[in-house]
Design an enzyme around this catalytic site. Structure first.
Site, short mmCIF file in Angstrom:
data_model
loop_
_atom_site.label_atom_id
_atom_site.label_comp_id
_atom_site.label_asym_id
_atom_site.label_seq_id
_atom_site.Cartn_x
_atom_site.Cartn_y
_atom_site.Cartn_z
N CYS A 1 0.80 -1.23 0.00
CA CYS A 1 0.00 0.00 0.00
C CYS A 1 0.83 1.28 0.00
CB CYS A 1 -0.97 0.00 1.18
SG CYS A 1 -2.23 -1.27 1.02
N GLU B 1 -12.63 -0.36 1.86
CA GLU B 1 -11.63 -0.31 0.80
C GLU B 1 -11.83 -1.48 -0.16
OE1 GLU B 1 -7.62 -0.24 2.18
OE2 GLU B 1 -7.72 1.87 2.71
N HIS C 1 -12.88 9.79 -8.76
CA HIS C 1 -11.90 9.80 -9.85
C HIS C 1 -10.80 10.83 -9.62
CE1 HIS C 1 -14.84 7.24 -11.76
NE2 HIS C 1 -13.88 6.87 -12.58
#
Length: 141
Positions: free
Chosen positions: A23, A129, A71
């Site tokens: 990550c 997530e 986005h």
């Protein structure tokens, strides 16, 4: 207690600073945000009589917050060099700079606080997530 629940989602990229693992690299998620309101009493007057609040108002409040990140590349303030930010902006990337490490836990708290600032009786926010993993922030009363 009376309660309402709604959810929204957004697609965005991020990375974790000071993290040793996958990550730490730029990656994306379809973030799913589930918000809960709770109150001991329903409203007693007007159009919202016998409601916590209008579902439409609740849905819009959450969706407006999540839409701001959709986005985009979410960046922790100070985590990238100024020249990197400048290059991304020159390339017209959509950046969302936040003053916290971009963990699901911090986003759960962020959305809770933003809903509360709007006067909503928020009790809990979950931020997913992945479909199976979420962080939860609960308001202690």
């Amino acid at each position: 207690m009376y309660g309402l629940k709604t959810e929204s989602s957004f697609d965005a990229a991020h990375f974790l600073t000071d993290y040793d693992g996958k990550c730490e690299n730029l990656h994306g998620h379809r973030w799913r945000v589930v918000a809960y309101l709770s109150t001991e009493a329903l409203q007693t007057e007007g159009q919202m009589k016998d409601m916590v609040i209008d579902f439409g108002d609740f849905k819009k409040a959450l969706r407006d917050l999540t839409e701001a990140f959709d986005h985009s590349f979410i960046v922790e303030e100070g985590s990238l060099m100024a020249k990197t930010i400048a290059c991304l902006e020159e390339e017209e990337f959509s950046l969302s700079v936040v003053p916290f490490r971009t963990t699901a836990e911090n986003f759960a708290r962020y959305f809770t606080e933003k809903l509360a600032e709007q006067g909503l009786p928020v009790s809990q926010v979950e931020v997913y997530e992945t479909p199976n993993n979420c962080a939860i922030y609960t308001v202690e009363r």
